[in-house]
Design an enzyme around this catalytic site. Structure first.
Site, short mmCIF file in Angstrom:
data_model
loop_
_atom_site.label_atom_id
_atom_site.label_comp_id
_atom_site.label_asym_id
_atom_site.label_seq_id
_atom_site.Cartn_x
_atom_site.Cartn_y
_atom_site.Cartn_z
CG ASP A 23 -5.92 -3.01 2.71
OD1 ASP A 23 -6.11 -1.95 2.06
OD2 ASP A 23 -6.39 -4.11 2.43
CE LYS A 86 -7.89 2.13 -2.21
NZ LYS A 86 -7.54 0.73 -1.55
CD GLU A 186 -4.35 -1.12 -2.38
OE1 GLU A 186 -4.64 -1.89 -3.18
OE2 GLU A 186 -4.85 -0.19 -1.84
CG ASP A 210 -5.86 -6.75 -4.81
OD1 ASP A 210 -6.76 -7.34 -4.57
OD2 ASP A 210 -5.35 -5.68 -4.19
#
Ligand code: ADP
Ligand code: MG
Length: 618
Positions: A23, A86, A186, A210
């Protein structure tokens, strides 16, 4: 086509080899694998932490530090400490919009179309390289722990990541020495961690909520015969646990009757307050009240007060859920499960509001919310390794398919291991004025230079009306059908001129040849990326020289003699650096020329020229 189960990339040698799940998060990253009890397990360090903060610090002596230790340097050396990389992955400066000031390190702003570059100690890095450093750290932790080389991985990305962001993630993996078997969404990974999708006969719709440190994502998935389809996604790229921390800090400043502006101006004090707020916030997930006397501050807050403060923030996430549900075309009653992901879902109010919103659906929150994505990635890795005979494996394409771009580089449209049938399309432009013939070269393989890959076809897009370089819009489409036949279409969108060709990529290719191509790409990963980056820097520089010279010609009357000679000198310096094959030197003189011309270029810049040269060139 090859079945994914017995991977031709590795043959028999790597039967025992562990494939890890990673992850790669905005705030935190972690790695997991399937242990000897067939259970997914998140790897922890010597202090018991499974989480590695996605932070990279560069010391003055050139040393690279990743994780918790790097986090300390956010306060004392922010310019050389990269976080949230990211957010930059697979993006160009023009994609970035106005969030630039969010970053404490230097992002170059002159090349608006190429991939973003970060400048640290006179060296230039792409987000791919920085991400590779995080992945390398995870890889070496895994190797240290498992006492065996780790060469293959599944890496997760947000469901909304586009083609370029996914490709950048793959490249980061390859650069870290990992064969990235698959990029998994994800929310899909999180669902797998709860065993959802492992039963072929189930058919249901699930929501994955999330809430991480700085970002919020809601995804609605449909699950059928073990296949996850993303029906809709929504979210907010600036909503997360950080906002809870800020709300607490604001509350404390008021309660302690401090001057807000003074506190915020003191960087280390406000950072200290934020870290305290985060620490106590985490406790508030389990106790009714927290309080602490430190540094002359009374740091106290009740769960009730905390909930009052964060209510508007959590509500914003529920608005996103509303939109995602509407976009999915489903009724609330059709959602049977909600999966909770991200550290911030430990906050009781968040759980309560999600539960109320998706009333009737089953809430999955038993697993550690900051580990579920990595755990699910490990399960996906196990499936791809062929260790789960009960699971249907789909046909995939064993090698990447793409076209040649300027400088002899491979631009992948369909990455290897993509399930077939599949399709992809991308837009390109020209690099020379008045090109009426545009050549499209189709290749197969994993190397960065097409010369090292296998040529499948070549064709000319003829009769394109003459236009200045950068103006034509050539859309190239790849369609790979279930029989493995690739149809390539090219169309110049302004004139409508088009051309189609069909090829069979697997024709005449043996398994051992495929295996060799894959091995070569891993062995040469670093060299290939270096070559790609020097070629990209050189092409960018040549383009800048071309544009600047044209600019000088057109505007010589409006520039001072000093400006003209100064610019010419900078051009010569840049030209000289092209011969060095040193990426950092080319980028340095590129930046110097840009900086020199910026003040007068801005006041004179011909808009037509500014708009030309957009997109990758073929
Ligand atoms: P990301 O997906 O952005 O990398 P994570 O899923 O690791 O982030 O979530 C990090 C966030 O979770 C941080 O804001 C952290 O403060 C928060 N968090 C961690 N533990 C708790 C807890 N016990 N209660 C509330 N929030 C928590
Ligand atoms: Mg996350």
């Amino acid at each position: 086509m090859a079945k994914v189960g017995i991977n031709i990339a590795t043959g028999s040698i790597q039967q025992e080899e562990i494939i890890v799940g990673i992850d790669l998060g905005t705030t935190n990253s972690l790695v997991a694998f399937i242990n000897s009890n067939q259970q997914p397990y998140a790897l922890n360090d010597m202090d018991g932490y499974t989480i590695v903060p996605s932070i990279v610090h560069f010391t003055a002596s050139g040393e690279v530090i990743v994780g918790n230790e790097a986090k300390q340097h956010l306060i004392d050396d922010p310019q050389h400490t990269v976080y949230s990389v990211k957010r930059l992955l697979g993006k160009s400066f023009s994609d970035l919009g106005n969030i630039q000031q969010y970053f404490g390190y230097k992002i170059l702003d002159e090349d608006s179309e190429g991939l973003i570059k970060i400048k640290i100690h006179d060296k230039y890095y792409t987000a791919i390289e920085i991400s590779a450093l995080i992945l390398k750290e995870l890889k070496s932790r895994a190797e240290h722990y498992l006492k065996t080389p780790v060469k293959r991985a599944v890496i997760t990305v947000p469901a909304y990541f586009n083609d370029a962001q996914r490709q950048a993630t793959r490249d980061a993996g390859r650069l870290a020495g990992l064969d990235v078997l698959r990029i998994v969404n994800e929310p899909t990974a999180a669902s797998l961690a709860y065993g959802l999708g492992l039963d072929k006969n189930e058919h249901q719709n699930i929501a994955v909520y999330d809430l991480g440190g700085g970002t919020f994502d809601i995804s609605i998935l449909s699950l059928q015969q073990g296949i996850f389809e993303v029906l809709s996604t929504n979210g907010d790229t600036f909503l997360g646990g950080d906002d809870f921390d800020k709300a607490i800090v604001n509350y404390w400043m008021e309660a302690n009757q401090k001057n807000r502006d003074e506190i915020l101006a003191d960087k280390s004090l406000s950072q200290w307050l934020r870290l305290k707020a985060e620490e106590l916030k985490k406790q508030l997930s389990y106790v009714e009240e927290v309080s602490l006397e430190e540094n002359g501050w009374n740091l106290c807050i009740s769960a009730e007060k905390f909930e009052e403060l964060i209510l508007p923030i959590v509500k914003r996430s529920m608005d996103c859920c509303e939109k995602a549900l509407a976009d999915s075309g489903l009724q609330l009653s059709e959602i049977s499960n909600i999966v909770m992901v991200g550290g911030s879902t430990r906050t009781p109010l968040v759980k309560k509001m999600v539960d109320e919103f998706f009333k009737g659906a089953l809430l999955f929150d038993a697993l550690n919310p900051d580990e579920v994505v990595a755990l699910g990635a490990a399960i996906e890795a196990d499936i791809l390794a062929g260790n789960r005979s009960d699971i249907l494996l789909l046909d995939v394409t064993p090698l990447s398919l793409g076209i040649e771009t300027l400088g002899g580089l491979m631009d992948t449209l369909i990455p290897r291991n993509s399930k077939i049938p599949t399709r992809a399309a991308r837009q390109y432009t020209t690099s020379i004025d008045g090109q009426s013939n545009i050549k499209i070269n189709v290749y197969q393989g994993e190397r960065d230079l097409v010369a090292e890959n296998r040529k499948l076809a070549t064709f000319d897009l003829k009769g394109v009306p003459a236009m200045p370089a950068g103006l034509p819009k050539v859309e190239v489409g790849f369609q790979l059908n279930a029989d493995g036949i690739l149809t390539v279409t090219a169309k110049e969108l302004r004139s409508g001129v088009s051309q189609v060709i069909e090829v069979k990529p697997q024709y005449g290719l043996t398994d051992s040849e495929v295996e060799k191509m894959l091995m070569d790409s891993l062995v040469n990963a670093q060299k290939d990326v270096d070559t790609r980056m020097i070629i990209e820097a050189q092409t960018e520089a040549q383009q800048l020289i071309y544009l600047t010279e044209r600019f000088l010609e057109k505007n010589s009357g409006m520039l001072s003699a000093e400006e003209i000679s100064g610019t010419k000198q900078k051009i010569e310096e840049l030209r000289a650096s092209l011969a060095t094959n040193d990426k950092n030197s080319v980028l340095k003189y590129n930046e110097a020329l840009n900086e020199y011309t910026a003040p007068f270029a801005e006041r004179l810049m011909d808009i037509a020229i500014a708009q030309a040269m957009k997109g990758k060139q073929i």
